[in-house]
Design a protein around this motif. Structure first.
Motif, PDB file in Angstrom:
ATOM      1  N   TYR A 132       0.847  -1.198   0.000  1.00 59.08           N
ATOM      2  CA  TYR A 132       0.000   0.000   0.000  1.00 59.08           C
ATOM      3  C   TYR A 132       0.881   1.246   0.000  1.00 59.08           C
ATOM      4  O   TYR A 132       0.623   2.206  -0.745  1.00 59.08           O
ATOM      5  CB  TYR A 132      -0.919  -0.015   1.219  1.00 59.08           C
ATOM      6  CG  TYR A 132      -1.979   1.062   1.200  1.00 59.08           C
ATOM      7  CD1 TYR A 132      -3.278   0.766   0.814  1.00 59.08           C
ATOM      8  CD2 TYR A 132      -1.675   2.368   1.558  1.00 59.08           C
ATOM      9  CE1 TYR A 132      -4.255   1.762   0.777  1.00 59.08           C
ATOM     10  CE2 TYR A 132      -2.635   3.367   1.521  1.00 59.08           C
ATOM     11  CZ  TYR A 132      -3.922   3.055   1.136  1.00 59.08           C
ATOM     12  OH  TYR A 132      -4.880   4.045   1.093  1.00 59.08           O
ATOM     13  N   GLN A 133       1.918   1.237   0.819  1.00 61.08           N
ATOM     14  CA  GLN A 133       2.819   2.380   0.887  1.00 61.08           C
ATOM     15  C   GLN A 133       3.549   2.593  -0.434  1.00 61.08           C
ATOM     16  O   GLN A 133       3.711   3.737  -0.892  1.00 61.08           O
ATOM     17  CB  GLN A 133       3.825   2.181   2.024  1.00 61.08           C
ATOM     18  CG  GLN A 133       3.203   2.160   3.408  1.00 61.08           C
ATOM     19  CD  GLN A 133       2.575   3.504   3.758  1.00 61.08           C
ATOM     20  OE1 GLN A 133       3.106   4.559   3.415  1.00 61.08           O
ATOM     21  NE2 GLN A 133       1.439   3.461   4.434  1.00 61.08           N
ATOM     22  N   ARG A 134       3.976   1.512  -1.076  1.00 64.59           N
ATOM     23  CA  ARG A 134       4.645   1.645  -2.368  1.00 64.59           C
ATOM     24  C   ARG A 134       3.706   2.230  -3.420  1.00 64.59           C
ATOM     25  O   ARG A 134       4.102   3.054  -4.254  1.00 64.59           O
ATOM     26  CB  ARG A 134       5.180   0.283  -2.840  1.00 64.59           C
ATOM     27  CG  ARG A 134       6.317  -0.265  -1.999  1.00 64.59           C
ATOM     28  CD  ARG A 134       7.041  -1.403  -2.717  1.00 64.59           C
ATOM     29  NE  ARG A 134       6.159  -2.512  -3.065  1.00 64.59           N
ATOM     30  CZ  ARG A 134       5.930  -3.554  -2.263  1.00 64.59           C
ATOM     31  NH1 ARG A 134       6.467  -3.604  -1.051  1.00 64.59           N
ATOM     32  NH2 ARG A 134       5.141  -4.534  -2.661  1.00 64.59           N
ATOM     33  N   ALA A 135       2.432   1.795  -3.369  1.00 63.13           N
ATOM     34  CA  ALA A 135       1.453   2.318  -4.322  1.00 63.13           C
ATOM     35  C   ALA A 135       1.235   3.810  -4.122  1.00 63.13           C
ATOM     36  O   ALA A 135       1.069   4.564  -5.097  1.00 63.13           O
ATOM     37  CB  ALA A 135       0.135   1.561  -4.190  1.00 63.13           C
ATOM     38  N   LEU A 136       1.233   4.272  -2.884  1.00 64.25           N
ATOM     39  CA  LEU A 136       1.107   5.708  -2.620  1.00 64.25           C
ATOM     40  C   LEU A 136       2.296   6.478  -3.181  1.00 64.25           C
ATOM     41  O   LEU A 136       2.143   7.564  -3.753  1.00 64.25           O
ATOM     42  CB  LEU A 136       1.002   5.964  -1.121  1.00 64.25           C
ATOM     43  CG  LEU A 136      -0.327   5.667  -0.437  1.00 64.25           C
ATOM     44  CD1 LEU A 136      -0.213   6.001   1.048  1.00 64.25           C
ATOM     45  CD2 LEU A 136      -1.474   6.440  -1.069  1.00 64.25           C
TER      46      LEU A 136
END
Length: 222
Positions: free
Chosen positions: A208-212
């Motif tokens: 999720y953090q990488r997608a952000l």
């Protein structure tokens, strides 16, 4: 190569998240909402006739609709990950939540947004009447039904750790957007501890953090 036609602050953020969970290579083509209307730009119509996001292209395939995209990515690239086995109770719940997110939850949240804007942006000469109608519609129809759905979701997350069962699945990716919208637009707060815990858990996931990081500003989290 998968290309995500990514509109800022939109459902396409969860597609980036799923691609990160699947550890797939992909490209992002960015589109910005029109500042005045907050609608998608006309250039998205060159990709799909409805001009909607998310849309992905994968070789000769062009595919819209979050649920369809999620099913396609998991079936083609998941290798059995993020989906319960066929014939199980968890698989049925998984399918249910894939459809519920856009079929039941999002229409009410969209109505809330529309009537909020009517209330706030009506021309001055009709504003009192517009505010009266919008307020009555929200208080008598929209907001009670949103509360009913939030109570339902809270109870469902009391049955298992994730929406389809004890394992994280792509149904949780699909359900992330209406729950995030409910925080920003519909009063979802700490009085729904299971839903808040769900959000905290997904927001902590490395994918999720990488997608952000790749998707850019996502104002539903601000």
């Amino acid at each position: 190569m998968i290309v995500v036609h990514h509109l800022n602050n939109s459902r396409s953020q969860r597609i980036l998240w799923l691609l990160e969970e699947l550890e797939l290579n992909y490209e992002i083509k960015r589109y910005e909402r029109k500042p005045k209307t907050m609608l998608a730009p006309e250039s998205l119509r060159e990709v799909h006739p409805l001009g909607k996001s998310p849309v992905i292209t994968d070789e000769a395939l062009t595919l819209a609709e979050s649920g369809a995209i999620i099913e396609y990515l998991v079936e083609r690239y998941g290798k059995g990950r993020f989906v319960p086995p066929p014939g199980t109770a968890e698989r049925l719940r998984y399918t249910y939540w894939l459809h519920y997110a856009e079929g039941s939850a999002m229409p009410l949240l969209l109505l809330k947004l529309v009537f909020d804007r009517i209330e706030q942006q009506a021309p001055f000469f009709v504003k009192p009447m517009a505010q009266l109608i919008a307020n009555q519609t929200k208080s008598s129809f929209i907001e009670p039904r949103i509360k009913q759905h939030l109570n339902y979701l809270e109870a469902e997350l009391g049955k298992s750790l994730w929406f389809a069962g004890e394992e994280f699945t792509a149904a949780d990716v699909q359900m992330s957007f209406p729950i995030e919208v409910a925080v920003s637009r519909a009063g979802l707060d700490a009085s729904y501890p299971k839903l808040i815990d769900f959000l905290e858990r997904i927001h902590a996931r490395p994918a999720y953090q990488r997608a952000l990081e790749r998707g850019g500003t996502y104002e539903l989290l601000s």
